[in-house]
Design a protein around this motif. Structure first.
Motif, short mmCIF file in Angstrom:
data_model
loop_
_atom_site.label_atom_id
_atom_site.label_comp_id
_atom_site.label_asym_id
_atom_site.label_seq_id
_atom_site.Cartn_x
_atom_site.Cartn_y
_atom_site.Cartn_z
N ARG A 134 -23.21 62.51 17.02
CA ARG A 134 -22.33 61.96 18.03
C ARG A 134 -21.11 62.68 18.54
NH1 ARG A 134 -22.21 55.43 16.49
NH2 ARG A 134 -24.70 55.06 16.12
N ASP A 138 -20.62 63.98 22.23
CA ASP A 138 -19.48 63.79 23.03
C ASP A 138 -18.77 64.98 23.64
OD1 ASP A 138 -19.88 60.99 22.39
OD2 ASP A 138 -18.38 60.54 21.01
N GLU A 142 -22.31 63.91 27.04
CA GLU A 142 -23.36 63.24 27.06
C GLU A 142 -23.40 61.65 27.16
OE1 GLU A 142 -26.41 64.72 27.80
OE2 GLU A 142 -25.46 66.71 27.57
N ASP A 143 -24.25 60.95 27.53
CA ASP A 143 -24.25 59.50 27.87
C ASP A 143 -24.42 58.88 26.45
OD1 ASP A 143 -24.28 56.79 28.27
OD2 ASP A 143 -25.93 56.96 29.82
N PRO A 144 -23.65 58.06 25.63
CA PRO A 144 -24.08 57.51 24.36
C PRO A 144 -25.29 56.66 24.39
CG PRO A 144 -21.46 57.71 24.67
CD PRO A 144 -22.22 58.07 25.86
N ALA A 145 -25.22 55.87 25.48
CA ALA A 145 -26.18 55.00 25.69
C ALA A 145 -27.81 55.63 25.83
CB ALA A 145 -26.15 53.95 26.73
N ARG A 146 -27.78 56.71 26.26
CA ARG A 146 -28.93 57.33 26.22
C ARG A 146 -29.26 58.23 24.98
NH1 ARG A 146 -28.04 60.40 30.91
NH2 ARG A 146 -27.76 62.19 30.02
N TYR A 148 -27.53 58.52 21.86
CA TYR A 148 -27.13 58.33 20.47
C TYR A 148 -28.18 57.64 19.49
CZ TYR A 148 -21.85 58.45 20.82
OH TYR A 148 -20.47 58.80 20.76
N LYS A 149 -28.93 56.88 19.81
CA LYS A 149 -30.19 56.72 19.18
C LYS A 149 -31.00 57.55 18.49
CE LYS A 149 -33.89 52.95 18.83
NZ LYS A 149 -34.68 51.98 19.54
N ASP A 152 -28.96 59.83 16.30
CA ASP A 152 -29.02 59.22 14.87
C ASP A 152 -30.01 59.44 14.02
OD1 ASP A 152 -26.33 58.25 15.68
OD2 ASP A 152 -26.87 56.28 16.13
N ALA A 294 -38.42 56.49 27.14
CA ALA A 294 -37.54 55.21 27.10
C ALA A 294 -38.65 53.99 26.99
CB ALA A 294 -36.71 55.08 28.49
#
Length: 294
Positions: A134, A138, A142-146, A148-149, A152, A294
């Motif tokens: 993460r 950051d 980059e866009d966390p919503a796109r 991070y998952k 992780d 997605a």
């Protein structure tokens, strides 16, 4: 310098970013983004060295980790291990959250040396591994919503892979076992088997199952390079992902107690280069690939 800082400095292992199993801020990363990543790495390395130090009590470790956290946030005295990252965070306008979460993981290591089940292990990875990905994302904006998952999943896989490769060393040196007790019981294995020169069939079955679950995590994160806007970071992550898949598959057939799981540097370099080149070749189609993911 205070006695606490003298102790913190004395705990350093001397390990650097080039000694890690996977690339850390390699030259694929743009030069402007390497300093904040390396500052983060060396702050985290200082905390990790405290948590792994054989001669410190749990209370001493936690006190030193608390000191690092306070130095980073400004709540306590300055610490030379924290100042470079503190400066980089200020320059980028980034919060210290991810570094502080890693210190939480090291506090867990100071207090805890067994894990009951897979979910408990993933909870540990949430603090010991996921913040690393993460933070790097950051730094690159980059866009966390796109992203991070998927990040992780890859970071948890990398952490568990390291646990599996080092299961014998962790047990022998620190009496620390990350292999879930539930999985050991399922296959009739025991913690004591980690101290044997070679893995028993029961322990091999445990490692094989966990390697399979790790491969599933890597599959979950496979789309990450195509979700990332920064081309150079995309190539770096593609290389790391390919290397992780290669090593995890190796655990299906190799015994980490008696055999080297890692391949030679030349083979690793070729594998990483091929993965990075593949990520670069997919860039013109990344919109379609991201939608498919997605």
């Amino acid at each position: 310098m205070s006695a606490a800082l003298d102790t913190a400095t004395a705990t350093r292992s001397g390990k650097g970013h080039r000694d890690e199993n996977f690339p850390v801020a390699s030259h694929l990363i743009h030069p402007r983004n390497r300093p904040p990543i390396l500052a983060f790495y060396y702050f985290v390395r200082a905390g990790d060295d405290v948590a792994d130090h054989p001669d410190l009590s749990s209370e001493q470790k936690i006190a030193l980790l608390d000191g690092l956290a306070d130095a980073l946030t400004g709540a306590g005295p300055s610490d030379p291990e924290a100042e470079p990252l503190k400066a980089e965070l200020a320059a980028r306008g980034l919060p210290p959250l991810h570094a502080l979460e890693l210190l939480d993981a090291f506090r867990m290591d100071a207090r805890k040396n067994r894990y009951a089940d897979w979910n408990e292990l993933i909870h540990y990875c949430r603090y010991s591994a996921m913040p690393v990905g993460r933070y790097v994302l950051d730094v690159h904006g980059e866009d966390p919503a796109r992203v991070y998952k998927a990040s992780d999943a890859i970071c948890a896989a990398l952490q568990i892979l390291n646990h599996l490769q080092d299961c014998g060393k962790d047990f022998a040196k620190m009496d620390r076992v990350y292999i879930p007790e539930e999985t050991l019981r399922k296959h009739g294995a025991t913690v004591a088997m980690l101290g044997e020169p070679t893995a028993t069939p029961q322990l091999r079955a445990v490692i094989s199952e966990l390697a399979g679950r790790t491969l599933a995590l890597l599959e979950e994160g496979r789309a990450l390079p195509d979700l990332i806007d920064d081309t150079r970071l995309s190539m770096e992550i593609a290389a790391i992902h390919r290397l992780a898949v290669l090593l995890t598959r190796g655990l299906l057939t190799r015994d980490p107690l008696s055999e080297k799981v890692h391949h030679g540097k030349a083979a690793f370099a070729l594998t990483a280069l091929g993965a990075a080149a593949g990520a670069l070749a997919r860039r013109p189609f990344r919109g379609r690939l991201a939608r498919a993911a997605a």
